[in-house]
Design a protein around this motif. Structure first.
Motif, mmCIF file in Angstrom:
data_model
loop_
_atom_site.group_PDB
_atom_site.id
_atom_site.type_symbol
_atom_site.label_atom_id
_atom_site.label_comp_id
_atom_site.label_asym_id
_atom_site.label_seq_id
_atom_site.Cartn_x
_atom_site.Cartn_y
_atom_site.Cartn_z
ATOM 1 N N HIS A 73 0.826 -1.223 0.000
ATOM 2 C CA HIS A 73 0.000 0.000 0.000
ATOM 3 C C HIS A 73 0.857 1.268 0.000
ATOM 4 C CE1 HIS A 73 -4.088 -1.525 0.117
ATOM 5 N NE2 HIS A 73 -3.665 -2.485 0.935
ATOM 6 N N GLU A 74 2.161 1.106 -0.202
ATOM 7 C CA GLU A 74 3.033 2.279 -0.344
ATOM 8 C C GLU A 74 2.792 2.876 -1.728
ATOM 9 O OE1 GLU A 74 4.639 3.507 2.014
ATOM 10 O OE2 GLU A 74 5.151 1.925 3.443
ATOM 11 N N ARG A 75 2.989 4.174 -1.864
ATOM 12 C CA ARG A 75 2.782 4.841 -3.150
ATOM 13 C C ARG A 75 4.039 5.622 -3.540
ATOM 14 N NH1 ARG A 75 -0.416 1.349 -3.436
ATOM 15 N NH2 ARG A 75 -2.681 1.523 -3.433
ATOM 16 N N LEU A 76 4.256 5.733 -4.876
ATOM 17 C CA LEU A 76 5.495 6.321 -5.399
ATOM 18 C C LEU A 76 5.845 7.678 -4.790
ATOM 19 C CD1 LEU A 76 6.731 4.488 -7.505
ATOM 20 C CD2 LEU A 76 6.084 6.116 -9.271
ATOM 21 N N ASP A 77 4.813 8.528 -4.551
ATOM 22 C CA ASP A 77 5.068 9.894 -4.050
ATOM 23 C C ASP A 77 5.130 9.968 -2.523
ATOM 24 O OD1 ASP A 77 2.456 9.375 -3.452
ATOM 25 O OD2 ASP A 77 1.616 11.117 -4.505
ATOM 26 N N GLY A 78 5.105 8.832 -1.872
ATOM 27 C CA GLY A 78 5.229 8.826 -0.407
ATOM 28 C C GLY A 78 3.906 8.980 0.335
ATOM 29 N N THR A 79 2.783 8.975 -0.382
ATOM 30 C CA THR A 79 1.484 9.167 0.280
ATOM 31 C C THR A 79 0.868 7.842 0.753
ATOM 32 O OG1 THR A 79 0.366 9.038 -1.861
ATOM 33 C CG2 THR A 79 0.904 11.256 -1.047
ATOM 34 N N GLY A 80 1.566 6.744 0.542
ATOM 35 C CA GLY A 80 1.015 5.446 0.955
ATOM 36 C C GLY A 80 1.305 5.136 2.424
ATOM 37 N N TYR A 81 0.981 3.925 2.831
ATOM 38 C CA TYR A 81 1.226 3.496 4.202
ATOM 39 C C TYR A 81 1.801 2.088 4.204
ATOM 40 C CZ TYR A 81 -3.311 1.083 3.602
ATOM 41 O OH TYR A 81 -4.341 0.295 3.160
ATOM 42 N N PRO A 82 2.426 1.610 5.275
ATOM 43 C CA PRO A 82 2.539 2.244 6.597
ATOM 44 C C PRO A 82 3.728 3.200 6.746
ATOM 45 C CG PRO A 82 3.372 -0.012 6.684
ATOM 46 C CD PRO A 82 2.869 0.210 5.281
ATOM 47 N N LYS A 83 4.738 3.134 5.868
ATOM 48 C CA LYS A 83 5.949 3.916 6.137
ATOM 49 C C LYS A 83 6.070 5.169 5.303
ATOM 50 C CE LYS A 83 8.853 -0.011 7.510
ATOM 51 N NZ LYS A 83 9.703 -1.031 6.901
ATOM 52 N N GLY A 84 5.236 5.338 4.289
ATOM 53 C CA GLY A 84 5.369 6.504 3.409
ATOM 54 C C GLY A 84 6.629 6.426 2.560
ATOM 55 N N LEU A 85 6.980 5.209 2.133
ATOM 56 C CA LEU A 85 8.172 5.032 1.278
ATOM 57 C C LEU A 85 7.944 5.711 -0.070
ATOM 58 C CD1 LEU A 85 8.960 1.214 1.820
ATOM 59 C CD2 LEU A 85 9.979 3.166 3.007
ATOM 60 N N LYS A 86 9.053 6.065 -0.742
ATOM 61 C CA LYS A 86 8.942 6.731 -2.052
ATOM 62 C C LYS A 86 9.677 5.947 -3.144
ATOM 63 C CE LYS A 86 8.536 11.540 -0.653
ATOM 64 N NZ LYS A 86 9.181 12.828 -0.549
ATOM 65 N N GLY A 87 9.202 6.093 -4.382
ATOM 66 C CA GLY A 87 9.895 5.577 -5.585
ATOM 67 C C GLY A 87 10.474 4.192 -5.411
ATOM 68 N N GLU A 88 11.796 4.112 -5.683
ATOM 69 C CA GLU A 88 12.432 2.796 -5.667
ATOM 70 C C GLU A 88 12.730 2.279 -4.264
ATOM 71 O OE1 GLU A 88 15.501 2.301 -8.556
ATOM 72 O OE2 GLU A 88 14.094 2.707 -10.178
ATOM 73 N N GLU A 89 12.359 3.069 -3.249
ATOM 74 C CA GLU A 89 12.445 2.519 -1.877
ATOM 75 C C GLU A 89 11.446 1.368 -1.748
ATOM 76 O OE1 GLU A 89 13.474 6.616 0.591
ATOM 77 O OE2 GLU A 89 11.410 5.889 0.545
ATOM 78 N N ILE A 90 10.408 1.430 -2.582
ATOM 79 C CA ILE A 90 9.403 0.359 -2.588
ATOM 80 C C ILE A 90 9.893 -0.727 -3.540
ATOM 81 C CG2 ILE A 90 6.946 -0.165 -2.971
ATOM 82 C CD1 ILE A 90 6.584 2.997 -3.085
ATOM 83 N N CYS A 91 9.904 -1.981 -3.091
ATOM 84 C CA CYS A 91 10.430 -3.042 -3.971
ATOM 85 C C CYS A 91 9.534 -3.194 -5.203
ATOM 86 C CB CYS A 91 10.586 -4.368 -3.214
ATOM 87 S SG CYS A 91 9.060 -5.133 -2.657
ATOM 88 N N ILE A 92 10.135 -3.630 -6.295
ATOM 89 C CA ILE A 92 9.413 -3.735 -7.573
ATOM 90 C C ILE A 92 8.211 -4.669 -7.447
ATOM 91 C CG2 ILE A 92 11.022 -5.492 -8.494
ATOM 92 C CD1 ILE A 92 9.121 -2.830 -10.533
ATOM 93 N N GLU A 93 8.380 -5.733 -6.648
ATOM 94 C CA GLU A 93 7.279 -6.697 -6.462
ATOM 95 C C GLU A 93 6.059 -5.980 -5.875
ATOM 96 O OE1 GLU A 93 10.419 -7.138 -5.440
ATOM 97 O OE2 GLU A 93 11.112 -9.178 -5.870
ATOM 98 N N ALA A 94 6.294 -5.137 -4.859
ATOM 99 C CA ALA A 94 5.181 -4.430 -4.201
ATOM 100 C C ALA A 94 4.580 -3.379 -5.134
ATOM 101 C CB ALA A 94 5.675 -3.773 -2.914
#
Ligand SMILES: [Fe+2]
Ligand SMILES: [Fe+2]
Length: 341
Positions: free
Chosen positions: A260-281
């Motif tokens: 549920h993380e989103r590229l611009d950091g508006t997702g949850y639970p951590k507010g990860l951005k871009g490639e901080e989110i693994c490609i699988e997710a």
């Protein structure tokens, strides 16, 4: 077996189970070595040049190939290259003279397994055959054991996935359909097979954390209150807690916590951005939205595939990975927009 000290370690019973292809153009040498090999090897096939050898390989599928290098029509290394390109795992032993050492580099590139030098010491040759064949057998056993392990890990995931969906009839089949679409997207992106398999399995349990959410909230027929929504939003963390100690060969726990993380950091639970989110997710996130929008919910009807595509197009590059969105649309078009039927 006790031919001499060189061969004392050899299990002659194992040699009797082997089929060997021996390729040599010199009639006298071929006859001599064949006579020796037939005493020890289960089945011996012979050929007089590379071309004949290639044909005999296709016909008999031997366990080991033994070949001379310099031969008319097709040499031993050309034949070895042809065999390795279709049956990489079959060991090839090259018989070579010191004067042919220029061939060594080519032989290494082709992936020739062993060399026996001329004049051939029969016990050394037998040892080379035995060593190559037992190494191959060992590899095959390892591969079988690894496949068994992967299969049982997959079964565990499937069972877990079923358990979650049995609790929540409204999202019954949701994870399975997300897995179907996410896998198609990953294939469209040209990801490696191992990654694609991991995405399929991660998708099948991506909402496992919902097991901690009361079923009244999960199947609530009205729009959820903010508090109820906040409760639902804990499911990626809960899923991570459930899976974090399991040693899968794929980053399943990470896929679950980041879906549920989103590229611009508006997702949850951590507010990860871009490639901080693994490609699988990032792939599961897009498949998840498309599946959710195209499915019926107790508080709304299914919104349809066109609405889902419009939604991921709108979020392309801002909240969703652009390549994932493009590949998802292509995968849906390829399936003629009938993904769920
Ligand atoms: Fe979720
Ligand atoms: Fe989901």
């Amino acid at each position: 077996m006790s031919a001499d000290n060189t061969t004392t370690q050899i299990d002659s019973g194992f040699l009797k189970t082997l089929a060997v292809l021996y390729v040599e153009d010199d009639d006298e040498i071929r006859e001599l070595l064949s006579r020796f090999l037939r005493r020890w090897i289960g089945t011996l096939h012979t050929a007089t040049n590379g071309q004949e050898g290639s044909a005999a390989f296709l016909e008999h599928k031997p366990d080991v190939v033994v070949t001379d290098i310099k031969m008319p029509v097709m040499d031993g290394l050309e034949m070895a290259a042809a065999i390795k390109s279709s049956a990489h795992e079959v060991p090839i032993i090259v018989i070579t003279a010191y004067s042919e050492r220029d061939y060594f580099i080519r032989a290494i590139e082709i992936g020739v397994d062993q060399y026996v030098t001329k004049p051939v010491n029969t016990d050394i040759l037998l040892h080379a055959i035995y060593k190559s064949a037992s190494h191959r057998l060992h590899q095959q056993e390892l591969e079988k054991a690894e496949k068994l392990l992967i299969d049982s890990l997959e079964q565990t995931i499937v069972v877990l996935s079923r358990a979650i969906e049995m609790r929540d009839p409204y999202t019954d089949g949701h994870q399975k359909r997300v897995a179907l679409l996410a896998t198609a997207v990953a294939k469209e992106m040209g990801l490696p097979d191992g990654t694609i398999n991991g995405i399929r399995l991660g998708s099948m349990v991506h909402d496992v954390g919902k097991i901690r959410v009361p079923s009244e909230v999960l199947s609530c027929p009205r729009k959820l209150t903010r508090t109820e929504m906040d409760f639902i939003k804990t499911h990626p963390d809960s899923g991570y807690e459930i899976l974090k100690d399991a040693t899968f060969p794929w980053p399943v726990a990470r896929m679950v916590i980041e879906h549920h993380e989103r590229l611009d950091g508006t997702g949850y639970p951590k507010g990860l951005k871009g490639e901080e989110i693994c490609i699988e997710a990032r792939i599961i996130a897009v498949a998840d939205v498309v599946e959710a929008m195209t499915s019926f919910r107790p508080y709304r009807p299914a919104l349809g595939i066109e609405a889902a595509i419009a939604e991921i197009r709108k979020g392309r590059s801002t909240i969703y990975d652009p390549r994932v969105v493009d590949c998802c649309i292509r995968a849906l078009e390829r399936a003629e927009l009938k993904f769920w039927t």
